[in-house]
Design an enzyme around this catalytic site. Structure first.
Site, mmCIF file in Angstrom:
data_model
loop_
_atom_site.group_PDB
_atom_site.id
_atom_site.type_symbol
_atom_site.label_atom_id
_atom_site.label_comp_id
_atom_site.label_asym_id
_atom_site.label_seq_id
_atom_site.Cartn_x
_atom_site.Cartn_y
_atom_site.Cartn_z
ATOM 1 N N ASP A 48 -8.176 1.756 6.504
ATOM 2 C CA ASP A 48 -7.869 1.859 5.077
ATOM 3 C C ASP A 48 -7.205 0.592 4.564
ATOM 4 O O ASP A 48 -7.496 0.114 3.459
ATOM 5 C CB ASP A 48 -6.960 3.070 4.818
ATOM 6 C CG ASP A 48 -7.730 4.385 4.862
ATOM 7 O OD1 ASP A 48 -8.970 4.338 4.730
ATOM 8 O OD2 ASP A 48 -7.092 5.438 5.035
ATOM 9 N N ASP B 104 -4.876 -0.833 9.601
ATOM 10 C CA ASP B 104 -5.885 0.155 9.981
ATOM 11 C C ASP B 104 -7.096 -0.017 9.070
ATOM 12 O O ASP B 104 -7.169 -0.960 8.278
ATOM 13 C CB ASP B 104 -5.313 1.577 9.875
ATOM 14 C CG ASP B 104 -4.763 1.885 8.472
ATOM 15 O OD1 ASP B 104 -5.061 1.117 7.523
ATOM 16 O OD2 ASP B 104 -4.043 2.887 8.321
ATOM 17 N N GLU C 264 0.841 -1.199 0.000
ATOM 18 C CA GLU C 264 0.000 0.000 0.000
ATOM 19 C C GLU C 264 0.875 1.248 0.000
ATOM 20 O O GLU C 264 1.512 1.571 1.003
ATOM 21 C CB GLU C 264 -0.892 -0.048 1.249
ATOM 22 C CG GLU C 264 -1.790 1.144 1.469
ATOM 23 C CD GLU C 264 -2.520 1.048 2.796
ATOM 24 O OE1 GLU C 264 -3.121 2.063 3.192
ATOM 25 O OE2 GLU C 264 -2.494 -0.017 3.423
ATOM 26 N N ASP D 80 -1.606 -1.929 5.533
ATOM 27 C CA ASP D 80 -1.517 -1.436 6.908
ATOM 28 C C ASP D 80 -2.613 -2.050 7.778
ATOM 29 O O ASP D 80 -3.676 -2.459 7.283
ATOM 30 C CB ASP D 80 -1.646 0.087 6.935
ATOM 31 C CG ASP D 80 -0.469 0.780 6.256
ATOM 32 O OD1 ASP D 80 0.574 0.126 6.092
ATOM 33 O OD2 ASP D 80 -0.608 1.959 5.882
#
Length: 660
Positions: free
Chosen positions: A517, A515, A440, A513
């Site tokens: 997103d 998180d 990402e 990641d």
């Protein structure tokens, strides 16, 4: 070191069920959670066979607090009379002798899922104990079996009777109750998964119209949530409605077809939606066939012919027009196809494809006649016309996608252009050893490129979130630069041109990641693979990388923690005076940290993406990634844990906020 001599005395003869204990993988595939649940499915399938052949109307499955599971059906009851040649009660033969069963011919069961006579005896062999209660002719019989260590033999003796067949007393019940405790010396984990069991039982209830299946998990604290009852009078028609939850139907009424030719029975339920993906789920004798086979081939051939004939009769297709392809007619299709076959022969890597050649013409004849009758019925003309009109648009879009692919190839866009400055390839020539990491952003991409082993690890950074491909046609997917880059990197092509033989990497690792997103990007990529490259998943090539969330350091000692529980253990291990780093993204790691935690094959954690239940995956993909808000909200409200506490106290009193 192996002996230099090999004589008859070296030949080991395994007695009774010893072979099962010695090589359990030969009988249940694996000793992981999948193998554990396979034991339960063996007993459940026996009960369902009794019900699907008309001898039982109820099946009850219970997960008990002591870790055991039980299955009851109100059928005929297992035989308790003496076997004519073995001199043992029939129930003892069933549970102690491999390849002994009542399904080798069609006298006891017209159709069955278990054909090899190993299911019950294998369950017995791999359990600490097993009991069978038979309710037959107003009498309650019981027989118990155990697997115990025999000091004299120096090994575990599997599934031996604890005593003779007992008469417990009189009863008004009928049927069979089997209860067993899986052996924790055999399985990595002996905890049954509630949702996995529930989903399979619900599926069986859909496939067997009117049969009542009751599932109770005594381990569940809430009495209201402990028991679930599955019974569907609409059978597979209800199943199609369930699968289309969250989709917009093209027509309200389910197209239902049923027929018999020779010994083959075929049923199909169909409903179209306004989506673009095909959802065809097939079964043979209640066994899922994800790789298709002769029954699917017969269905697709008849399906395409019937609709093309209708399109020409009604003038939607002119004389100058070519016939539409089966792929065109199946765009937006949701179908459950179930076939009953006398002696099914399963093929393929996972035994998920039906090989009986005689089934194809039988299914083809049934579907062609049934579907032609439905199309010719005047009350169905509006729905039929809408389906064919959708197929015509699909053909036009398919042609547009083909031209797009051709134009991109001619411009070398699918060969090199989109990858300039993006893909950092590896030097290895063996595709099975090579790994592609999809990361990402440029920051994470930079760390991954520097930290990797370039001999076998390639890096493809994504810029921004890729397109959500749910409810997107192929030409829209091909217009997205990020997906074009991914398609090129993999080398497999897409859609009609997809070929797993051209795959350049044995492992495709999604590394995002930890998180929201990152989770969304994972979901988008998995949706893409599921809709357009499903064979990557079914072939075991797709993985999710697991980067750590925390770094705990004290002096020369460094511990990486992948969740809050591991963090607490790490802090306790190093004691006071440590430093704590919380990684908010992969870009915060330097190349060495990324290698030693996430990319080094000797220490990293990868999750292989699998499809246990394709129908459920299809449904949840639509709910979570589709454009309807209400089904997604309902699912989240039902399954999300809003009471989870991500904040926790560290041992020395420091408070760490946030979590994975």
């Amino acid at each position: 070191m192996a002996s230099q001599t090999y004589t008859a005395g070296n030949i080991q003869v395994l007695e009774g069920l010893e072979a099962v204990r010695l090589r359990p993988g030969m009988y249940i595939g694996t000793t992981s959670s999948r193998g554990l649940h396979h034991l339960l499915w063996e007993i459940v399938d026996n009960a369902i066979d009794e019900a699907s052949n008309g001898f039982a109307s109820e099946v009850t499955v219970t997960l008990h607090k002591d870790g055991s599971a039980s299955v009851y059906d109100n059928g005929r009851g297992m035989p308790v009379d003496m076997h004519p040649t073995m001199g043992k009660p029939g129930v003892e033969v069933i549970f102690t002798v491999l390849h002994a069963g009542g399904k080798f011919n069609n006298e006891n069961y017209s159709y069955s899922g278990g054909l090899h006579g190993v299911g019950a005896s294998v369950v017995n062999a791999l359990s600490k104990w097993l009991t069978v209660d038979v309710f037959l002719n107003w009498t309650h019989y019981r027989m118990a079996f155990t697997s115990e260590y025999d000091p004299a033999k120096g090994k575990v003796v599997a599934g031996v009777p604890s005593g003779p067949l007992e008469v417990i007393g009189n009863t008004r019940k009928k049927g069979t109750l089997v209860r067993f405790l899986p052996d924790d010396a055999v399985f990595e984990d002996v905890t049954f998964n509630t949702e996995q069991v529930s989903r399979r039982l619900q599926e069986l209830a859909y496939l067997n119209k009117g049969i009542r299946i009751t599932f109770t998990d005594e381990r569940v604290a809430s009495a209201e949530e402990r028991t679930r009852v599955f019974c569907y009078d609409g059978g597979i028609s209800d199943y199609v409605r369930y699968l289309n939850d969250g989709k917009t139907p093209l027509h309200e009424n389910i197209i239902y077809m049923e027929g018999r030719k020779d010994s083959t029975v075929c049923r199909a339920a169909i409903q179209y939606t306004d989506g673009y993906s095909e959802s065809l789920f097939s079964y043979v004798n209640n066994i899922n066939t994800p790789e298709g086979g002769s029954h699917e081939a017969g269905f697709k051939s008849a399906f395409t012919k019937a609709f093309n004939d209708f399109a020409r009769r009604t003038g939607i297709l002119k004389d100058k027009d070519n016939n539409l392809s089966g792929e065109d007619f199946r765009e937006g299709l949701t179908c459950v196809l179930t076939t009953m076959v006398r002696n099914p022969q399963f093929e393929g890597q996972t035994k998920g494809r039906l090989g009986n050649s005689e089934v194809r013409p039988a299914v083809e004849a049934i579907i062609l006649q049934q579907l032609t009758d439905w199309l010719d019925n005047l009350k169905n003309q509006e729905d039929a016309t809408a389906i064919v009109t959708k197929a015509v648009r699909a053909a036009q879009a398919r042609e547009a996608a083909r031209k797009t692919r051709d134009n991109i190839r001619k411009a070398s866009a699918l060969e090199t252009a989109p990858l300039v400055g993006k893909l950092s390839s590896c030097t290895g020539r063996k595709y099975e050893d090579n790994e592609l990491f999809i990361v990402e952003g440029d920051s994470a991409g930079g760390s991954a490129k520097q930290g990797r082993d370039r001999r076998f690890q390639a890096i493809l950074p994504l810029r921004g979130k890729p397109l959500n491909v749910e409810k997107k046609r192929l030409e829209q997917v091909l217009a997205n630069e990020e997906f074009r880059s991914l398609i090129t990197a993999l080398g497999t092509g897409i859609g009609e041109s997809f070929s797993i033989q051209n795959l350049k990497y044995g492992k495709v690792v999604i590394l995002s990641d930890a998180d929201q997103d990152g989770a969304h990007i994972r979901a988008i990529l998995l949706t893409f693979f599921f809709r357009y490259m499903k064979e990557l998943i079914t072939g075991g090539h797709v993985y999710i990388g697991m980067p750590p969330l925390y770094k705990v350091a004290k002096g020369t000692k460094t511990i990486y923690a992948y969740d809050d529980k591991e963090l607490a253990k790490a802090v306790k291990s190093v004691g006071k005076g440590y430093t704590l780093q919380r990684y908010k993204g992969l870009g915060e790691m330097n190349p060495e940290q990324l290698w030693e935690t996430t990319m080094d094959p000797s220490v990293r954690k990868l999750i292989r993406v699998t499809i246990e239940d394709a129908a459920q995956v299809d449904r949840l993909t639509t709910i979570l990634m589709g454009d309807k808000v209400e089904p997604r909200r309902d699912y989240i409200c039902e399954h999300a844990d809003f009471n989870r506490q991500d904040n926790f106290e560290l041992p020395d009193g420091q408070k760490q906020e946030g979590g994975r």
